[in-house]
Write a protein that holds these residues in place. Sequence first.
Motif, PDB file in Angstrom:
ATOM      1  N   TRP A 116     131.894  28.364 -15.784  1.00  0.00           N
ATOM      2  CA  TRP A 116     131.651  27.669 -17.051  1.00  0.00           C
ATOM      3  C   TRP A 116     131.312  26.220 -16.773  1.00  0.00           C
ATOM      4  O   TRP A 116     131.910  25.598 -15.893  1.00  0.00           O
ATOM      5  CB  TRP A 116     132.926  27.735 -17.892  1.00  0.00           C
ATOM      6  N   ALA A 117     130.387  25.684 -17.526  1.00  0.00           N
ATOM      7  CA  ALA A 117     130.089  24.254 -17.465  1.00  0.00           C
ATOM      8  C   ALA A 117     129.662  23.810 -18.851  1.00  0.00           C
ATOM      9  O   ALA A 117     128.774  24.413 -19.455  1.00  0.00           O
ATOM     10  CB  ALA A 117     128.989  23.966 -16.456  1.00  0.00           C
ATOM     11  N   SER A 118     130.326  22.798 -19.372  1.00  0.00           N
ATOM     12  CA  SER A 118     129.979  22.249 -20.684  1.00  0.00           C
ATOM     13  C   SER A 118     130.228  20.749 -20.632  1.00  0.00           C
ATOM     14  O   SER A 118     130.673  20.219 -19.615  1.00  0.00           O
ATOM     15  CB  SER A 118     130.829  22.900 -21.790  1.00  0.00           C
ATOM     16  N   GLU A 119     130.001  20.078 -21.731  1.00  0.00           N
ATOM     17  CA  GLU A 119     130.236  18.638 -21.759  1.00  0.00           C
ATOM     18  C   GLU A 119     131.727  18.308 -21.739  1.00  0.00           C
ATOM     19  O   GLU A 119     132.115  17.158 -21.535  1.00  0.00           O
ATOM     20  CB  GLU A 119     129.565  18.005 -22.975  1.00  0.00           C
ATOM     21  N   HIS A 120     132.594  19.300 -21.892  1.00  0.00           N
ATOM     22  CA  HIS A 120     134.031  19.059 -21.944  1.00  0.00           C
ATOM     23  C   HIS A 120     134.809  19.566 -20.734  1.00  0.00           C
ATOM     24  O   HIS A 120     135.918  19.116 -20.479  1.00  0.00           O
ATOM     25  CB  HIS A 120     134.628  19.702 -23.197  1.00  0.00           C
ATOM     26  N   MET A 121     134.224  20.562 -20.009  1.00  0.00           N
ATOM     27  CA  MET A 121     134.984  21.182 -18.926  1.00  0.00           C
ATOM     28  C   MET A 121     134.051  21.974 -18.024  1.00  0.00           C
ATOM     29  O   MET A 121     133.003  22.437 -18.451  1.00  0.00           O
ATOM     30  CB  MET A 121     136.013  22.141 -19.536  1.00  0.00           C
ATOM     31  N   GLN A 122     134.477  22.131 -16.762  1.00  0.00           N
ATOM     32  CA  GLN A 122     133.785  23.068 -15.877  1.00  0.00           C
ATOM     33  C   GLN A 122     134.841  23.886 -15.145  1.00  0.00           C
ATOM     34  O   GLN A 122     135.937  23.407 -14.877  1.00  0.00           O
ATOM     35  CB  GLN A 122     132.855  22.361 -14.911  1.00  0.00           C
TER      36      GLN A 122
ATOM     37  N   MET B 195     128.500  28.406 -31.399  1.00  0.00           N
ATOM     38  CA  MET B 195     129.473  28.208 -30.334  1.00  0.00           C
ATOM     39  C   MET B 195     129.521  29.456 -29.456  1.00  0.00           C
ATOM     40  O   MET B 195     129.664  30.561 -29.942  1.00  0.00           O
ATOM     41  CB  MET B 195     130.842  27.932 -30.937  1.00  0.00           C
ATOM     42  N   VAL B 196     129.401  29.255 -28.160  1.00  0.00           N
ATOM     43  CA  VAL B 196     129.442  30.358 -27.199  1.00  0.00           C
ATOM     44  C   VAL B 196     130.883  30.520 -26.711  1.00  0.00           C
ATOM     45  O   VAL B 196     131.535  29.555 -26.326  1.00  0.00           O
ATOM     46  CB  VAL B 196     128.520  30.069 -25.996  1.00  0.00           C
ATOM     47  N   VAL B 197     131.370  31.749 -26.730  1.00  0.00           N
ATOM     48  CA  VAL B 197     132.698  32.069 -26.226  1.00  0.00           C
ATOM     49  C   VAL B 197     132.518  33.113 -25.145  1.00  0.00           C
ATOM     50  O   VAL B 197     131.745  34.060 -25.313  1.00  0.00           O
ATOM     51  CB  VAL B 197     133.608  32.610 -27.347  1.00  0.00           C
ATOM     52  N   ARG B 198     133.209  32.955 -24.024  1.00  0.00           N
ATOM     53  CA  ARG B 198     133.056  33.902 -22.917  1.00  0.00           C
ATOM     54  C   ARG B 198     134.410  34.278 -22.356  1.00  0.00           C
ATOM     55  O   ARG B 198     135.338  33.477 -22.351  1.00  0.00           O
ATOM     56  CB  ARG B 198     132.226  33.270 -21.805  1.00  0.00           C
ATOM     57  N   ALA B 199     134.496  35.482 -21.839  1.00  0.00           N
ATOM     58  CA  ALA B 199     135.665  35.952 -21.085  1.00  0.00           C
ATOM     59  C   ALA B 199     135.138  36.437 -19.742  1.00  0.00           C
ATOM     60  O   ALA B 199     134.085  37.080 -19.678  1.00  0.00           O
ATOM     61  CB  ALA B 199     136.368  37.073 -21.836  1.00  0.00           C
ATOM     62  N   PHE B 200     135.839  36.129 -18.669  1.00  0.00           N
ATOM     63  CA  PHE B 200     135.369  36.446 -17.332  1.00  0.00           C
ATOM     64  C   PHE B 200     136.410  37.250 -16.567  1.00  0.00           C
ATOM     65  O   PHE B 200     137.602  36.989 -16.685  1.00  0.00           O
ATOM     66  CB  PHE B 200     135.118  35.163 -16.508  1.00  0.00           C
ATOM     67  N   ALA B 201     135.937  38.167 -15.765  1.00  0.00           N
ATOM     68  CA  ALA B 201     136.788  38.825 -14.770  1.00  0.00           C
ATOM     69  C   ALA B 201     136.526  38.087 -13.463  1.00  0.00           C
ATOM     70  O   ALA B 201     135.397  38.031 -12.987  1.00  0.00           O
ATOM     71  CB  ALA B 201     136.420  40.294 -14.640  1.00  0.00           C
ATOM     72  N   VAL B 202     137.547  37.482 -12.904  1.00  0.00           N
ATOM     73  CA  VAL B 202     137.390  36.731 -11.667  1.00  0.00           C
ATOM     74  C   VAL B 202     137.308  37.722 -10.504  1.00  0.00           C
ATOM     75  O   VAL B 202     138.173  38.568 -10.349  1.00  0.00           O
ATOM     76  CB  VAL B 202     138.571  35.756 -11.467  1.00  0.00           C
ATOM     77  N   PRO B 203     136.255  37.635  -9.677  1.00  0.00           N
ATOM     78  CA  PRO B 203     136.135  38.559  -8.549  1.00  0.00           C
ATOM     79  C   PRO B 203     137.259  38.358  -7.539  1.00  0.00           C
ATOM     80  O   PRO B 203     137.583  37.225  -7.186  1.00  0.00           O
ATOM     81  CB  PRO B 203     134.787  38.221  -7.920  1.00  0.00           C
ATOM     82  N   THR B 204     137.837  39.453  -7.094  1.00  0.00           N
ATOM     83  CA  THR B 204     138.917  39.371  -6.112  1.00  0.00           C
ATOM     84  C   THR B 204     138.625  40.218  -4.872  1.00  0.00           C
ATOM     85  O   THR B 204     139.429  40.233  -3.951  1.00  0.00           O
ATOM     86  CB  THR B 204     140.254  39.828  -6.716  1.00  0.00           C
ATOM     87  N   ALA B 205     137.477  40.894  -4.849  1.00  0.00           N
ATOM     88  CA  ALA B 205     137.138  41.709  -3.674  1.00  0.00           C
ATOM     89  C   ALA B 205     137.051  40.803  -2.451  1.00  0.00           C
ATOM     90  O   ALA B 205     136.486  39.712  -2.522  1.00  0.00           O
ATOM     91  CB  ALA B 205     135.813  42.426  -3.887  1.00  0.00           C
ATOM     92  N   PRO B 206     137.632  41.230  -1.322  1.00  0.00           N
ATOM     93  CA  PRO B 206     137.605  40.383  -0.122  1.00  0.00           C
ATOM     94  C   PRO B 206     136.183  40.060   0.326  1.00  0.00           C
ATOM     95  O   PRO B 206     135.279  40.865   0.181  1.00  0.00           O
ATOM     96  CB  PRO B 206     138.316  41.232   0.930  1.00  0.00           C
ATOM     97  N   VAL B 207     136.017  38.853   0.849  1.00  0.00           N
ATOM     98  CA  VAL B 207     134.746  38.427   1.423  1.00  0.00           C
ATOM     99  C   VAL B 207     135.010  38.025   2.864  1.00  0.00           C
ATOM    100  O   VAL B 207     136.135  37.679   3.227  1.00  0.00           O
ATOM    101  CB  VAL B 207     134.117  37.245   0.645  1.00  0.00           C
ATOM    102  N   SER B 208     133.981  38.062   3.686  1.00  0.00           N
ATOM    103  CA  SER B 208     134.156  37.666   5.089  1.00  0.00           C
ATOM    104  C   SER B 208     133.176  36.551   5.440  1.00  0.00           C
ATOM    105  O   SER B 208     132.698  36.466   6.556  1.00  0.00           O
ATOM    106  CB  SER B 208     133.948  38.873   6.002  1.00  0.00           C
TER     107      SER B 208
END
Length: 143
Positions: free
Chosen positions: A24-30, A1-14
């Motif tokens: 994340w994408a799996s058979e149960h959730m994305q 089983m793969v477990v992951r933790a992510f830091a969501v990028p918040t730096a401004p983009v233009s």
Amino acid sequence: MVVRAFAVPTAPVSDAVPRKLGLWASEHMQASAWRVSPGQDISARMHPQADGMFLVLQGRGEFQVFDGEEPEAAGAYVPSAHYPLDAPPKRSLPEPSRYEVGPGMVCMAPAGLFYGLVNTGDEQLVAVAVTASDTSGTAWTVR
């Protein structure tokens, strides 16, 4: 089983369009992270077999739900590998129900209902989108 933790990028983009990062994408959730500049929107979408949600992390916006009148079939499309080259022309959408949202708010829509998110603030909006397992038949609107 793969477990992951992510830091969501918040730096401004233009970018001229909202920036999406698949988390994340799996058979149960994305799950995807979105960075949306002021005035931009995450186009309304509908998943026939899956509930969906946005978790707003930063910024202010408007969660829109098309619960009164569904967009016309010609106003919605299922994107292909060639998008945006084969996207249909933009069309007006029916008037949605609108809900003001901000940091820490969760927006949810049941399967079969078009919903989207618009940045109505003056700073970047950062949100995480999560969809249940079966996203087959998903359709997006064009504005």
